[in-house]
Write a protein that holds these residues in place. Structure first.
Motif, mmCIF file in Angstrom:
data_model
loop_
_atom_site.group_PDB
_atom_site.id
_atom_site.type_symbol
_atom_site.label_atom_id
_atom_site.label_comp_id
_atom_site.label_asym_id
_atom_site.label_seq_id
_atom_site.Cartn_x
_atom_site.Cartn_y
_atom_site.Cartn_z
ATOM 1 N N SER A 78 -26.589 14.145 1.225
ATOM 2 C CA SER A 78 -26.462 14.124 2.684
ATOM 3 C C SER A 78 -27.097 15.366 3.295
ATOM 4 O O SER A 78 -27.155 16.430 2.664
ATOM 5 N N ASN A 79 -27.576 15.231 4.523
ATOM 6 C CA ASN A 79 -28.018 16.386 5.299
ATOM 7 C C ASN A 79 -26.930 16.896 6.236
ATOM 8 O O ASN A 79 -27.137 17.895 6.939
ATOM 9 N N ASP A 80 -25.802 16.222 6.254
ATOM 10 C CA ASP A 80 -24.735 16.543 7.207
ATOM 11 C C ASP A 80 -23.521 17.098 6.478
ATOM 12 O O ASP A 80 -22.563 16.389 6.192
ATOM 13 N N ARG A 81 -23.587 18.386 6.147
ATOM 14 C CA ARG A 81 -22.460 19.087 5.544
ATOM 15 C C ARG A 81 -22.307 20.430 6.257
ATOM 16 O O ARG A 81 -23.124 20.799 7.104
ATOM 17 N N ASP A 82 -21.265 21.177 5.893
ATOM 18 C CA ASP A 82 -21.031 22.482 6.497
ATOM 19 C C ASP A 82 -21.835 23.522 5.715
ATOM 20 O O ASP A 82 -21.319 24.231 4.852
ATOM 21 N N THR A 90 -32.672 21.716 8.963
ATOM 22 C CA THR A 90 -33.563 20.915 8.130
ATOM 23 C C THR A 90 -34.991 21.052 8.659
ATOM 24 O O THR A 90 -35.264 20.706 9.804
ATOM 25 N N GLU A 169 -23.289 24.642 0.462
ATOM 26 C CA GLU A 169 -22.314 24.587 1.544
ATOM 27 C C GLU A 169 -21.547 25.907 1.635
ATOM 28 O O GLU A 169 -21.550 26.718 0.695
#
Length: 325
Positions: A78-82, A90, A169
């Motif tokens: 995923s590109n959507d993490r903390d 990105t 992360e």
């Protein structure tokens, strides 16, 4: 039977490690299944030696491995993490004829390795002014392993570095072992050299890093194709993230893969996997500039730490680190 036993043992060990490392964050939910997989593998191997239990053991092993593989394939990048701040954005690019606009170029201002002011910018590059490719190697644990990345040189002293790394992360550290088990996303750091090189020469202390910059022999068509392949990769990762792998999808193997856009690319070698030997491998195949010099002479000239520390992180950092001493 020996081959079957070996297959059971290896796959069972992989399943145990995968569950222990990549399982749920709650410890007992991760360690419990891993211990069960390990004990089950031992039981399957023991049962394999008893003829009347043999095929039941094989069936049970296949069932266990099938379940582990179903879980393994459910792990999605995923590109959507903390994310940590240094990999928070990105990168991506737009191409229009001979011009490429690169977005989210990193250019942090560092006070120490961990104390910095984040900064990002966009810039348009003219492919007709792409005049060179450098290979940068950074060593911190002996001569055999290095972090390797490329820097593209444009007319007027402009440089754009692209470093293939893990995307980590917050609260997550890097581990080469974890890198085998889908714990990190693949990330292209697209950065100003004052950031990605200056960080390594001027700010990292624990451990310190030795950085070398080598100019690669290239022609305009090859440079353009290589640069555009990097652009294609960063755009692909923006839309379709991938996992990093410590062996197959890492800083060096991805450079080698990207080089396939040009004819005459070098074959895979142990010197690519043992990344510290990449410059030597390039020299042996006539791919480094400075003809007529020994590799030891080229390596001495390529070492930039002293020049970087004298220069400091200044606007003409890229030019100063390349001036011979």
């Amino acid at each position: 039977m020996l081959l079957l036993a070996l297959l059971m043992a290896v796959s069972g060990a992989w399943a145990t490690l995968a569950l222990a490392i990549a399982g749920p964050h709650v410890a007992w939910m991760r360690i419990g299944p891993a211990v069960l997989a390990g004990l089950a593998t031992v039981a399957f191997l023991a049962a394999l030696m008893i003829p009347r239990w043999r095929w039941k053991a094989v069936a049970a092993w296949l069932l266990m491995m099938g379940g582990v593989l179903v879980w393994w394939n459910s792990l999605i990048p995923s590109n959507d993490r903390d994310w940590l701040p240094n990999v928070a954005r990105t990168p991506w690019a737009t191409v229009s004829g001979d011009t490429v606009t690169v977005h989210n170029i990193r250019n942090f201002t560092y006070r120490t390795e961990t104390d910095f002011t984040p900064a990002w910018y966009d810039k348009t590059y003219d492919l007709r002014k792409l005049e060179g490719i450098d290979i940068v190697t950074s060593y911190w644990m002996g001569p055999d392993i290095a972090h390797v990345f490329v820097s593209f040189a444009f007319a007027g002293g402009e440089h754009l570095a692209m470093s293939i790394e893990t995307r980590t992360e917050k609260g997550e550290g890097y581990s080469a072992i974890k890198g085998f088990f889908r714990q990190y996303e693949l990330y292209y750091v697209v950065a100003d050299e004052r950031d990605v090189i200056g960080l390594r020469t001027n700010y990292r202390r624990d451990p310190p890093e030795d950085v070398y910059v080598y100019r690669i022999k290239s022609n305009p068509e090859g440079r353009r194709a290589f640069f555009l392949e990097y652009v294609r990769q960063i755009n692909a990762l923006k839309d379709h993230p991938e996992f990093y792998n410590s062996l197959t999808t890492n800083c060096t193997t991805n450079i080698w893969t990207n080089s396939h856009v040009n004819p005459g690319h070098l074959p895979l070698s142990w010197k690519i996997l043992a990344s510290g030997h990449v410059p030597e491998y390039l020299f042996e195949n006539g791919r480094l500039e400075d003809p007529g010099l020994t590799f030891a002479d080229i390596q001495r000239r390529a070492h930039i730490n002293a020049r970087a520390k004298v220069a400091g992180i200044v606007p003409d950092f890229s030019q100063r680190i390349r001036k011979p001493e």
